[in-house]
Design a protein around this motif. Structure first.
Motif, PDB file in Angstrom:
ATOM      1  N   MET A 173       0.803  -1.217   0.000  1.00  0.00           N
ATOM      2  CA  MET A 173       0.000   0.000   0.000  1.00  0.00           C
ATOM      3  C   MET A 173       0.841   1.273   0.000  1.00  0.00           C
ATOM      4  N   ALA A 174       1.784   1.381   0.943  1.00  0.00           N
ATOM      5  CA  ALA A 174       2.563   2.615   1.065  1.00  0.00           C
ATOM      6  C   ALA A 174       3.387   2.904  -0.198  1.00  0.00           C
ATOM      7  N   PRO A 175       4.198   1.948  -0.700  1.00  0.00           N
ATOM      8  CA  PRO A 175       4.938   2.246  -1.936  1.00  0.00           C
ATOM      9  C   PRO A 175       4.032   2.442  -3.139  1.00  0.00           C
ATOM     10  N   ILE A 209       6.544  -0.881  -9.368  1.00  0.00           N
ATOM     11  CA  ILE A 209       7.476  -0.335  -8.380  1.00  0.00           C
ATOM     12  C   ILE A 209       7.167  -0.885  -6.992  1.00  0.00           C
ATOM     13  N   ALA A 210       5.874  -0.918  -6.650  1.00  0.00           N
ATOM     14  CA  ALA A 210       5.482  -1.416  -5.326  1.00  0.00           C
ATOM     15  C   ALA A 210       5.900  -2.865  -5.131  1.00  0.00           C
ATOM     16  N   VAL A 211       5.726  -3.681  -6.160  1.00  0.00           N
ATOM     17  CA  VAL A 211       6.113  -5.101  -6.059  1.00  0.00           C
ATOM     18  C   VAL A 211       7.629  -5.237  -5.927  1.00  0.00           C
ATOM     19  N   GLU A 212       8.385  -4.399  -6.633  1.00  0.00           N
ATOM     20  CA  GLU A 212       9.846  -4.446  -6.516  1.00  0.00           C
ATOM     21  C   GLU A 212      10.296  -4.049  -5.115  1.00  0.00           C
ATOM     22  N   GLY A 222      14.946  -7.971   8.015  1.00  0.00           N
ATOM     23  CA  GLY A 222      15.699  -7.682   9.227  1.00  0.00           C
ATOM     24  C   GLY A 222      16.410  -6.351   9.213  1.00  0.00           C
ATOM     25  N   SER A 223      16.524  -5.710   8.048  1.00  0.00           N
ATOM     26  CA  SER A 223      17.196  -4.406   7.987  1.00  0.00           C
ATOM     27  C   SER A 223      16.289  -3.310   8.522  1.00  0.00           C
ATOM     28  N   ARG A 224      16.890  -2.220   8.924  1.00  0.00           N
ATOM     29  CA  ARG A 224      16.112  -1.101   9.460  1.00  0.00           C
ATOM     30  C   ARG A 224      15.191  -0.509   8.380  1.00  0.00           C
ATOM     31  N   THR A 225      15.689  -0.429   7.152  1.00  0.00           N
ATOM     32  CA  THR A 225      14.875   0.098   6.059  1.00  0.00           C
ATOM     33  C   THR A 225      13.649  -0.774   5.828  1.00  0.00           C
ATOM     34  N   THR A 226      13.846  -2.086   5.848  1.00  0.00           N
ATOM     35  CA  THR A 226      12.723  -2.999   5.673  1.00  0.00           C
ATOM     36  C   THR A 226      11.714  -2.830   6.786  1.00  0.00           C
ATOM     37  N   HIS A 227      12.206  -2.664   8.014  1.00  0.00           N
ATOM     38  CA  HIS A 227      11.309  -2.458   9.149  1.00  0.00           C
ATOM     39  C   HIS A 227      10.454  -1.207   8.945  1.00  0.00           C
ATOM     40  N   LEU A 228      11.073  -0.143   8.460  1.00  0.00           N
ATOM     41  CA  LEU A 228      10.330   1.102   8.233  1.00  0.00           C
ATOM     42  C   LEU A 228       9.330   0.948   7.088  1.00  0.00           C
ATOM     43  N   LEU A 229       9.736   0.237   6.032  1.00  0.00           N
ATOM     44  CA  LEU A 229       8.838   0.047   4.903  1.00  0.00           C
ATOM     45  C   LEU A 229       7.621  -0.798   5.279  1.00  0.00           C
ATOM     46  N   ARG A 230       7.821  -1.739   6.200  1.00  0.00           N
ATOM     47  CA  ARG A 230       6.719  -2.630   6.580  1.00  0.00           C
ATOM     48  C   ARG A 230       5.841  -2.068   7.686  1.00  0.00           C
ATOM     49  N   ARG A 231       6.287  -1.028   8.331  1.00  0.00           N
ATOM     50  CA  ARG A 231       5.537  -0.509   9.473  1.00  0.00           C
ATOM     51  C   ARG A 231       4.095  -0.122   9.107  1.00  0.00           C
ATOM     52  N   PRO A 232       3.865   0.636   8.020  1.00  0.00           N
ATOM     53  CA  PRO A 232       2.467   0.968   7.689  1.00  0.00           C
ATOM     54  C   PRO A 232       1.606  -0.267   7.448  1.00  0.00           C
ATOM     55  N   GLY A 233       2.165  -1.259   6.761  1.00  0.00           N
ATOM     56  CA  GLY A 233       1.408  -2.472   6.487  1.00  0.00           C
ATOM     57  C   GLY A 233       1.063  -3.242   7.747  1.00  0.00           C
ATOM     58  N   HIS A 234       2.022  -3.340   8.672  1.00  0.00           N
ATOM     59  CA  HIS A 234       1.752  -4.035   9.935  1.00  0.00           C
ATOM     60  C   HIS A 234       0.669  -3.321  10.738  1.00  0.00           C
ATOM     61  N   GLU A 235       0.709  -1.994  10.746  1.00  0.00           N
ATOM     62  CA  GLU A 235      -0.310  -1.238  11.488  1.00  0.00           C
ATOM     63  C   GLU A 235      -1.675  -1.413  10.841  1.00  0.00           C
ATOM     64  N   LEU A 236      -1.712  -1.446   9.514  1.00  0.00           N
ATOM     65  CA  LEU A 236      -2.972  -1.661   8.812  1.00  0.00           C
ATOM     66  C   LEU A 236      -3.533  -3.048   9.129  1.00  0.00           C
ATOM     67  N   GLN A 237      -2.661  -4.052   9.153  1.00  0.00           N
ATOM     68  CA  GLN A 237      -3.103  -5.403   9.515  1.00  0.00           C
ATOM     69  C   GLN A 237      -3.612  -5.443  10.944  1.00  0.00           C
ATOM     70  N   ARG A 238      -2.861  -4.841  11.843  1.00  0.00           N
ATOM     71  CA  ARG A 238      -3.188  -4.907  13.269  1.00  0.00           C
ATOM     72  C   ARG A 238      -4.501  -4.204  13.599  1.00  0.00           C
ATOM     73  N   LEU A 239      -4.700  -3.025  13.002  1.00  0.00           N
ATOM     74  CA  LEU A 239      -5.843  -2.205  13.375  1.00  0.00           C
ATOM     75  C   LEU A 239      -7.101  -2.507  12.581  1.00  0.00           C
ATOM     76  N   LEU A 240      -6.951  -2.916  11.327  1.00  0.00           N
ATOM     77  CA  LEU A 240      -8.125  -3.047  10.477  1.00  0.00           C
ATOM     78  C   LEU A 240      -8.151  -4.320   9.651  1.00  0.00           C
ATOM     79  N   GLY A 241      -7.018  -4.693   9.066  1.00  0.00           N
ATOM     80  CA  GLY A 241      -7.007  -5.732   8.039  1.00  0.00           C
ATOM     81  C   GLY A 241      -7.229  -7.147   8.527  1.00  0.00           C
ATOM     82  N   THR A 242      -6.909  -7.432   9.795  1.00  0.00           N
ATOM     83  CA  THR A 242      -7.053  -8.798  10.300  1.00  0.00           C
ATOM     84  C   THR A 242      -7.800  -8.810  11.621  1.00  0.00           C
ATOM     85  N   ARG A 243      -8.427  -9.940  11.914  1.00  0.00           N
ATOM     86  CA  ARG A 243      -9.117 -10.145  13.170  1.00  0.00           C
ATOM     87  C   ARG A 243      -8.852 -11.578  13.619  1.00  0.00           C
ATOM     88  N   GLU A 244      -8.788 -11.805  14.912  1.00  0.00           N
ATOM     89  CA  GLU A 244      -8.571 -13.164  15.410  1.00  0.00           C
ATOM     90  C   GLU A 244      -9.742 -14.053  14.996  1.00  0.00           C
TER      91      GLU A 244
END
Length: 266
Positions: A173-175, A209-212, A222-244
């Motif tokens: 989503m973010a890229p 571009i997003a897929v690349e 595990g890199s810091r850049t990867t962590h930053l790139l994935r942060r929006p997606g993880h928050e989207l999953q946590r708050l809205l995209g997934t449910r137990e």
């Protein structure tokens, strides 16, 4: 896993409103909860497009996404009871409203520039948010992550895995939005009156571009850049995209996982 065990398959998936579709390297499998309460399961070979384009950065991502979309009619034919994420009147209505709102924004004389493109990009997410609002789709999204995550890690049953996953499409989503906004703004600078064809080209380039970026993140896990790139997606999953999910929903995911492993010869 023991040392003698083969490497786990690379799996992907898509949550359905009443089940789960899983993609393997060469096959697909899906399981749904039928109206009578039973679990219906089917599988088949994935469509595949080869050739030199597979080695072209950007184009290969669009190609793989196209192949994933081509599986959907095969699933519906094999499992008529499968309910797709957008099989909802509110989702269809919101998609029509977004298209109309986007056309209105583009016609406004003073609505050009980055701000207007960002607004259009934000509007484009509305149908996805409405699709997840009902809860069942979000729960099966959680089933997807838990079933695949448990298999990949060898950690045990799906109920013990987390409902967030590093290869979720939410990380696109973010890229995707950033490249779409930048591409549309650049297009307006080089083309006097951008038309549908140029707009479609920008959209396809943004997907590529997003897929690349997604693939780069996986290679540099595990890199810091990867962590930053994935942060929006993880928050989207946590708050809205997934449910137990419930145990009954997890059973559908277990059936889909068992079928993809059987179909792939595992």
């Amino acid at each position: 896993m023991t040392v003698a065990d083969p490497e786990p398959l690379r799996l992907g998936g898509m949550a359905l409103r009443n089940g789960l579709l899983v993609h393997g390297p060469t096959m697909w499998a899906a399981s749904v909860r039928a109206p009578d309460g039973s679990i219906a399961t089917a599988s088949g070979r994935k469509p595949r497009v080869g050739g030199p384009v597979e080695a072209v950065p950007g184009a290969r991502g669009v190609l793989r996404l196209g192949e994933a979309m081509a599986v959907i009619p095969l699933v519906k034919r094999a499992l008529p009871a499968a309910r797709l994420p957008w099989q909802d009147a509110r989702v269809v209505g919101s998609a029509v409203a977004v298209m109309a709102g986007g056309a209105l924004l583009k016609r406004r004389r003073g609505g050009g520039g980055v701000a207007a493109e960002a607004a259009l990009a934000g509007l484009s997410l509305l149908p996805s948010f409405l699709a997840l609002r009902g809860g069942e789709l979000a729960a099966y999204h959680g089933v997807e992550h838990k079933a695949i995550g448990a298999y990949e890690s060898g950690a045990g049953d799906a109920r013990d895995a987390t409902k967030e996953h590093d290869r979720c499409g939410s990380h696109l989503m973010a890229p995707l939005l950033a490249s779409n906004v930048a591409g549309a703004a650049l297009l307006k600078k080089v083309v006097a009156k951008p038309g549908p064809v140029s707009g479609a080209a920008v959209s396809l380039a943004s997907i590529g571009i997003a897929v690349e970026v997604f693939a780069w993140s996986e290679r540099h896990d595990g890199s810091r850049t990867t962590h930053l790139l994935r942060r929006p997606g993880h928050e989207l999953q946590r708050l809205l995209g997934t449910r137990e999910p419930t145990e009954d929903q997890l059973d559908v995911g277990r059936a889909a996982l068992a079928e993809i492993l059987r179909a792939e010869g595992r």
